[in-house]
Scaffold this active site. Structure first.
Site, short mmCIF file in Angstrom:
data_model
loop_
_atom_site.label_atom_id
_atom_site.label_comp_id
_atom_site.label_asym_id
_atom_site.label_seq_id
_atom_site.Cartn_x
_atom_site.Cartn_y
_atom_site.Cartn_z
N TYR A 18 -2.10 0.17 10.16
CA TYR A 18 -2.16 -0.21 8.74
C TYR A 18 -0.82 0.12 8.07
O TYR A 18 -0.29 -0.70 7.31
CB TYR A 18 -3.30 0.52 8.05
CG TYR A 18 -3.51 0.11 6.61
CD1 TYR A 18 -3.99 -1.15 6.30
CD2 TYR A 18 -3.21 0.99 5.57
CE1 TYR A 18 -4.18 -1.54 4.98
CE2 TYR A 18 -3.41 0.61 4.25
CZ TYR A 18 -3.88 -0.65 3.96
OH TYR A 18 -4.06 -1.04 2.66
N SER A 37 0.85 -1.20 0.00
CA SER A 37 0.00 0.00 0.00
C SER A 37 0.88 1.24 0.00
O SER A 37 1.99 1.23 0.55
CB SER A 37 -0.91 0.04 1.23
OG SER A 37 -1.59 1.27 1.33
#
Length: 249
Positions: free
Chosen positions: A146, A133
């Site tokens: 995250y 990501s």
């Protein structure tokens, strides 16, 4: 070189979003596709997807899914470790530690186990692709866990590339920016921000990611390993004129 016909591709987190889009793409390109997801429902049986239920953070369940896929369809050529979750944990001083544990279990342990099983069941010369990501390099407040998890994915990618290179197995990661999926609507905050922060002035569609996964799965990428490819519309390149205008207004 770009042909993926007759390759056996296994994709985790394939019941929806990016994973489902990839599964449908590879199936239409003539690949044999095995999907793995915590949901037991076959995401698209009309395309002949072979579905196996597993929690990617459960070593026994994931191993069983890999083993079953190989028994049904033969040795694996491509493994895409795509399963992941994102949970907004709030300010770090008040964050619930259970959120950290859950995110790391799926996003880090799940990818680690995916690489481990891929190493056991992949043919020599195969390809592992991990979904990272943009958050690994451009983080948001209150999404600490995250960002930590996706940074770990990129480091695991590099390490596995070194370990498996002697078998000519390539290990790479793809780091999308904001992607419109059932969990990220175009009206959402992140999608709206991306219109200002990306050079291309829009969030991605799932179709924008297909090309890089296809390339890394194909023999055309046979000398590429240990890299992370950002597919972020230029977000990581720097501050856009639109963003500057907002900041200086």
């Amino acid at each position: 070189m770009f042909n993926v016909k007759d390759k056996h591709v296994l994709i985790t987190g394939a019941a929806s979003g990016i994973g489902l889009g990839l599964a449908e793409h590879f199936a239409t390109q003539g690949a044999t596709v095995s999907t793995v997801d915590i949901s037991e429902k076959n995401p698209n049986p009309s395309l002949g997807l072979n579905h196996f239920k597993a929690d990617v953070s459960n070593s026994e369940e994931l191993h069983s899914a890999f083993e079953s896929a190989v028994k049904r369809n033969g040795v694996l050529d491509v493994v895409i470790n795509n399963a992941g979750i994102a949970i907004e944990e709030g300010a770090i001083e008040n964050a619930d530690i259970s959120i950290l544990e859950k995110v790391l279990n799926i996003n880090v342990k799940g990818v680690y186990l995916g690489i481990q099983n891929a190493a056991k069941y992949l043919t020599d010369g195969g390809s592992i692709i991990n979904t990272g990501s943009l958050a690994a390099s451009v983080t948001f407040p209150e999404y600490c866990t995250y960002s930590i998890s996706k940074s770990s994915v990129i480091q695991m990618t590099k390490n596995a590339a070194l370990q498996l290179g002697n078998r000519k197995i390539r290990v790479n990661s793809v780091s999308p920016g904001t992607v419109l999926t059932p969990m990220e609507a175009e009206s959402g905050d992140e999608a709206r921000i991306s219109k200002t922060c990306t050079a291309l002035e829009r969030p991605a569609d799932i179709s924008d990611l297909i090309g890089i996964y296809h390339f890394l799965a194909s023999d055309a990428s046979r000398y590429i390993t240990g890299i992370d490819v950002k597919v972020d519309g230029g977000w990581s390149a720097g501050v856009t004129n639109k963003a500057l205008a907002c900041l200086l207004d």
